[in-house]
Design a protein around this motif. Structure first.
Motif, PDB file in Angstrom:
ATOM      1  N   LYS A   1      10.583  -4.354  -2.915  1.00 44.51           N
ATOM      2  CA  LYS A   1      11.427  -4.450  -1.823  1.00 44.51           C
ATOM      3  C   LYS A   1      12.612  -3.830  -2.110  1.00 44.51           C
ATOM      4  O   LYS A   1      13.510  -3.087  -1.257  1.00 44.51           O
ATOM      5  CB  LYS A   1      11.266  -5.630  -0.901  1.00 44.51           C
ATOM      6  N   SER A   2      13.345  -4.422  -2.919  1.00 46.11           N
ATOM      7  CA  SER A   2      14.701  -4.409  -3.402  1.00 46.11           C
ATOM      8  C   SER A   2      15.120  -3.197  -3.952  1.00 46.11           C
ATOM      9  O   SER A   2      16.509  -2.587  -3.772  1.00 46.11           O
ATOM     10  CB  SER A   2      15.409  -5.505  -3.975  1.00 46.11           C
ATOM     11  N   HIS A   3      14.364  -2.604  -4.711  1.00 44.68           N
ATOM     12  CA  HIS A   3      14.771  -1.480  -5.390  1.00 44.68           C
ATOM     13  C   HIS A   3      14.142   0.015  -5.175  1.00 44.68           C
ATOM     14  O   HIS A   3      14.433   0.972  -5.348  1.00 44.68           O
ATOM     15  CB  HIS A   3      14.335  -1.856  -7.024  1.00 44.68           C
ATOM     16  N   GLY A   4      13.104   0.104  -4.375  1.00 49.46           N
ATOM     17  CA  GLY A   4      12.327   0.988  -3.913  1.00 49.46           C
ATOM     18  C   GLY A   4      13.304   1.861  -2.976  1.00 49.46           C
ATOM     19  O   GLY A   4      13.678   1.300  -2.124  1.00 49.46           O
ATOM     20  N   ASP A   5      13.252   3.130  -3.142  1.00 50.02           N
ATOM     21  CA  ASP A   5      14.219   4.252  -2.245  1.00 50.02           C
ATOM     22  C   ASP A   5      13.444   4.353  -0.907  1.00 50.02           C
ATOM     23  O   ASP A   5      12.449   5.252  -0.969  1.00 50.02           O
ATOM     24  CB  ASP A   5      14.409   5.377  -2.909  1.00 50.02           C
TER      25      ASP A   5
ATOM     26  N   LEU B   1       1.078  -5.491  -0.953  1.00 53.54           N
ATOM     27  CA  LEU B   1       2.208  -5.964  -0.308  1.00 53.54           C
ATOM     28  C   LEU B   1       3.246  -5.177  -0.866  1.00 53.54           C
ATOM     29  O   LEU B   1       4.265  -4.803   0.240  1.00 53.54           O
ATOM     30  CB  LEU B   1       2.436  -7.455  -0.599  1.00 53.54           C
ATOM     31  N   PRO B   2       3.427  -4.871  -2.111  1.00 48.80           N
ATOM     32  CA  PRO B   2       4.615  -4.102  -2.549  1.00 48.80           C
ATOM     33  C   PRO B   2       4.892  -2.812  -1.633  1.00 48.80           C
ATOM     34  O   PRO B   2       6.053  -2.529  -1.354  1.00 48.80           O
ATOM     35  CB  PRO B   2       4.435  -3.604  -4.076  1.00 48.80           C
ATOM     36  N   THR B   3       3.840  -2.304  -1.258  1.00 48.84           N
ATOM     37  CA  THR B   3       3.930  -0.914  -0.419  1.00 48.84           C
ATOM     38  C   THR B   3       4.361  -1.381   0.816  1.00 48.84           C
ATOM     39  O   THR B   3       5.181  -0.801   1.549  1.00 48.84           O
ATOM     40  CB  THR B   3       2.502  -0.071  -0.305  1.00 48.84           C
ATOM     41  N   VAL B   4       3.999  -2.487   1.606  1.00 49.61           N
ATOM     42  CA  VAL B   4       4.077  -2.993   2.773  1.00 49.61           C
ATOM     43  C   VAL B   4       5.738  -3.122   2.953  1.00 49.61           C
ATOM     44  O   VAL B   4       6.319  -2.811   4.027  1.00 49.61           O
ATOM     45  CB  VAL B   4       3.327  -4.079   3.321  1.00 49.61           C
ATOM     46  N   THR B   5       6.238  -3.570   1.899  1.00 50.41           N
ATOM     47  CA  THR B   5       7.624  -4.097   1.949  1.00 50.41           C
ATOM     48  C   THR B   5       8.507  -2.973   1.866  1.00 50.41           C
ATOM     49  O   THR B   5       9.439  -2.769   2.583  1.00 50.41           O
ATOM     50  CB  THR B   5       8.160  -5.039   0.733  1.00 50.41           C
ATOM     51  N   LEU B   6       8.058  -1.999   1.228  1.00 50.92           N
ATOM     52  CA  LEU B   6       8.822  -0.701   1.102  1.00 50.92           C
ATOM     53  C   LEU B   6       8.869   0.231   2.741  1.00 50.92           C
ATOM     54  O   LEU B   6       9.768   0.576   3.010  1.00 50.92           O
ATOM     55  CB  LEU B   6       8.205   0.300  -0.012  1.00 50.92           C
ATOM     56  N   LEU B   7       7.679   0.001   3.304  1.00 48.01           N
ATOM     57  CA  LEU B   7       7.370   0.727   4.278  1.00 48.01           C
ATOM     58  C   LEU B   7       8.083   0.161   5.553  1.00 48.01           C
ATOM     59  O   LEU B   7       8.825   0.779   6.246  1.00 48.01           O
ATOM     60  CB  LEU B   7       5.962   0.757   4.841  1.00 48.01           C
ATOM     61  N   GLN B   8       8.437  -1.303   5.585  1.00 49.63           N
ATOM     62  CA  GLN B   8       8.932  -2.268   6.453  1.00 49.63           C
ATOM     63  C   GLN B   8      10.834  -1.781   6.289  1.00 49.63           C
ATOM     64  O   GLN B   8      11.311  -2.222   7.100  1.00 49.63           O
ATOM     65  CB  GLN B   8       8.671  -3.241   6.438  1.00 49.63           C
TER      66      GLN B   8
ATOM     67  N   VAL C   1       1.470 -16.846 -12.545  1.00 49.78           N
ATOM     68  CA  VAL C   1       0.892 -15.835 -11.920  1.00 49.78           C
ATOM     69  C   VAL C   1       1.383 -15.560 -10.542  1.00 49.78           C
ATOM     70  O   VAL C   1       1.844 -14.459 -10.206  1.00 49.78           O
ATOM     71  CB  VAL C   1      -0.466 -15.646 -12.047  1.00 49.78           C
ATOM     72  N   LYS C   2       1.540 -16.674  -9.705  1.00 44.24           N
ATOM     73  CA  LYS C   2       1.512 -16.351  -8.480  1.00 44.24           C
ATOM     74  C   LYS C   2       3.108 -16.003  -8.122  1.00 44.24           C
ATOM     75  O   LYS C   2       3.464 -15.087  -7.425  1.00 44.24           O
ATOM     76  CB  LYS C   2       1.275 -17.436  -7.358  1.00 44.24           C
ATOM     77  N   THR C   3       3.962 -16.649  -8.944  1.00 40.73           N
ATOM     78  CA  THR C   3       5.460 -16.647  -8.830  1.00 40.73           C
ATOM     79  C   THR C   3       5.749 -15.061  -9.414  1.00 40.73           C
ATOM     80  O   THR C   3       6.516 -14.360  -8.849  1.00 40.73           O
ATOM     81  CB  THR C   3       6.148 -17.486  -9.776  1.00 40.73           C
ATOM     82  N   MET C   4       5.090 -14.590 -10.360  1.00 38.76           N
ATOM     83  CA  MET C   4       5.371 -13.311 -10.922  1.00 38.76           C
ATOM     84  C   MET C   4       4.901 -12.253 -10.055  1.00 38.76           C
ATOM     85  O   MET C   4       5.664 -11.294  -9.667  1.00 38.76           O
ATOM     86  CB  MET C   4       4.485 -13.013 -12.366  1.00 38.76           C
ATOM     87  N   VAL C   5       3.830 -12.537  -9.431  1.00 37.67           N
ATOM     88  CA  VAL C   5       3.351 -11.350  -8.166  1.00 37.67           C
ATOM     89  C   VAL C   5       4.361 -11.342  -7.076  1.00 37.67           C
ATOM     90  O   VAL C   5       4.875 -10.426  -6.385  1.00 37.67           O
ATOM     91  CB  VAL C   5       2.009 -11.590  -7.811  1.00 37.67           C
ATOM     92  N   GLU C   6       4.891 -12.599  -6.564  1.00 34.35           N
ATOM     93  CA  GLU C   6       5.962 -12.677  -5.747  1.00 34.35           C
ATOM     94  C   GLU C   6       7.244 -11.927  -6.128  1.00 34.35           C
ATOM     95  O   GLU C   6       7.842 -11.185  -5.446  1.00 34.35           O
ATOM     96  CB  GLU C   6       6.036 -13.796  -5.254  1.00 34.35           C
ATOM     97  N   LYS C   7       7.659 -12.054  -7.444  1.00 26.93           N
ATOM     98  CA  LYS C   7       8.862 -11.516  -7.887  1.00 26.93           C
ATOM     99  C   LYS C   7       8.527  -9.827  -7.978  1.00 26.93           C
ATOM    100  O   LYS C   7       9.546  -9.052  -7.652  1.00 26.93           O
ATOM    101  CB  LYS C   7       9.203 -11.763  -9.231  1.00 26.93           C
ATOM    102  N   LEU C   8       7.371  -9.520  -8.172  1.00 24.06           N
ATOM    103  CA  LEU C   8       7.192  -8.039  -8.215  1.00 24.06           C
ATOM    104  C   LEU C   8       7.399  -7.493  -6.875  1.00 24.06           C
ATOM    105  O   LEU C   8       7.676  -6.367  -6.683  1.00 24.06           O
ATOM    106  CB  LEU C   8       5.739  -7.733  -8.786  1.00 24.06           C
TER     107      LEU C   8
ATOM    108  N   GLU D   1       6.998  -2.576 -13.257  1.00 18.82           N
ATOM    109  CA  GLU D   1       6.167  -3.187 -14.388  1.00 18.82           C
ATOM    110  C   GLU D   1       6.999  -3.636 -15.743  1.00 18.82           C
ATOM    111  O   GLU D   1       6.918  -4.838 -16.012  1.00 18.82           O
ATOM    112  CB  GLU D   1       5.319  -2.206 -14.980  1.00 18.82           C
ATOM    113  N   GLU D   2       7.965  -2.683 -16.053  1.00 20.03           N
ATOM    114  CA  GLU D   2       8.843  -3.206 -17.276  1.00 20.03           C
ATOM    115  C   GLU D   2      10.001  -4.274 -16.983  1.00 20.03           C
ATOM    116  O   GLU D   2      10.136  -4.763 -17.923  1.00 20.03           O
ATOM    117  CB  GLU D   2       9.330  -1.725 -17.934  1.00 20.03           C
ATOM    118  N   GLU D   3      10.393  -4.350 -15.736  1.00 17.86           N
ATOM    119  CA  GLU D   3      11.234  -5.183 -15.453  1.00 17.86           C
ATOM    120  C   GLU D   3      10.639  -6.693 -14.963  1.00 17.86           C
ATOM    121  O   GLU D   3      11.349  -7.434 -15.360  1.00 17.86           O
ATOM    122  CB  GLU D   3      12.051  -4.867 -14.084  1.00 17.86           C
TER     123      GLU D   3
END
Length: 237
Positions: A161-165, A190-197, A149-156, A62-64
């Motif tokens: 995906k790139s930072h979650g362990d 989606l942020p959860t799905v990308t982590l799971l995958q 807004v759509k671009t921001m959600v995609e960036k989130l 959120e902060e980034e």
């Protein structure tokens, strides 16, 4: 409830499910502290640690990504201040957990329970207030462009995906998010799905609370099996 078709609803929609996951984790931990699982302590402490670090990771994203965007036309300094209070409590919680993991004799269920009880009001207040602040009506009133807004959600999503362990967050998310999705009848955000995958096999540091037979955390085994079959088959969720 189906995923929203209004772009302005996407951020709140995703955030609600993330916050519900953290609430479920909080309730799960507190309920187990009523009768601590001493025979499965490693797994319990692993779950507690993953819950705390998942919140920290969520707030970092959120902060980034989210706050810098929204602060262009809105004021999220209040949420940032709430994060600092929450993280101070998480640091105290993690210190107790890490000590107990290193030396199980230092596990103090009463101290953990007291800290969790003290922690509830600032945590839940933040989780509830934030999702109202990012409502579609507020984003529209601030005159954010829909494509921005759509671009921001995609960036989130990309940030998650790139930072979650995956070796730490995946077991927690697999257990908790599915329960929320099943209860509410909604797809995972989606942020959860990308982590799971990112990982179908948990790392050695979390094999315990991922695979434990006794520490089920009130989630049905069939639900976890369903997700694993989706991931193994590469089926979009």
């Amino acid at each position: 409830m189906a995923a929203p078709t209004d772009t302005y609803e996407l951020l709140k929609y995703n955030m609600v499910h993330a916050h519900d996951t953290f609430k479920l984790g909080y309730d799960t931990i507190l309920s187990h502290l009523e009768s601590p699982p001493h025979d499965d302590l490693k797994n319990f402490l692993g779950y507690c640690e993953a819950w705390a670090l998942s919140i920290e990771s969520h707030h970092t994203s959120e902060e980034e990504v989210v706050f810098p965007f929204l602060n262009q036309k809105m004021d999220f300094s209040g949420e940032k201040a709430q994060h600092e209070i929450i993280h101070a409590n998480l640091d105290r919680l993690l210190a107790l957990i890490i000590d107990a993991k290193a030396d199980p004799s230092k596990f103090d269920a009463a101290a953990l329970k007291d800290l969790m009880a003290e922690f509830r009001e600032p945590l839940y207040t933040h989780l509830d207030e934030e999702v109202e602040h990012i409502s579609a009506s507020n984003l529209k009133e601030a005159q954010f462009e829909e494509h921005d807004v759509k671009t921001m959600v995609e960036k989130l999503e990309a940030y998650a995906k790139s930072h979650g362990d995956p070796f730490l967050l995946v077991p927690f998310m697999r257990r908790s998010v599915l329960a929320i999705s099943e209860l509410n009848g909604v797809p995972m955000f989606l942020p959860t799905v990308t982590l799971l995958q990112q990982s179908k096999t948990p790392g050695p540091q979390c094999l315990g609370f991922f695979a434990s037979l006794s520490f089920r955390l009130s989630l049905r085994r069939s639900t976890l099996g369903t997700l694993m079959s989706y991931l193994d088959a590469g089926t979009p969720i």
